[in-house]
Write an enzyme that holds these catalytic residues in place. Sequence first.
Site: not given
Length: 160
Positions: A80, A90-91, A108, A134, A151
């Site tokens: 991902y 961010f990831d 989440i 979040y 995502f």
Amino acid sequence: MTLRSVYPVAALALSAAPAPQAQGAPAGQEQLDPQKAFLVENAKKKGVKTTPSGLQFRILKDGEFGAKSPKSSDAVLVHYEGRLIDGTVFDSSYNRGEPISFPLNRVIAGWTEGVGMMRVGETRELVIPSELAYGARGAPPAVPPHATLIFKVELLEIVD
């Protein structure tokens, strides 16, 4: 290859507060905050579907014919990339060079719902409103409060 079990998006969703009225907006008219405006525009794109919860998704690659979809109690192996609406990554398991495994009931709400609709081998873009991500808390320092998240998710397998 060693697979790490990581919980990149493992916060519970919180409800987001309504957007305050923008300064200078005419009386009785609220300006849509950028997060909500993004969702409104994204929903108009070809192939984007919106679930009753507000999760938006678009299938980028179909899954294997007859492949299973995970249940919320299953663990999954995925690749991902997570971005903010401004494009900031961010990831990313791609950047780490290996997929990750995690239980769907430990992430989440937008991931639980979105990945739960996928079939093994499928790749989707999930656009997750703050309320399913979040929320007001964010995930400092990478994810600000009330952030809509994007995502790209590849469901590689359902882990036994």
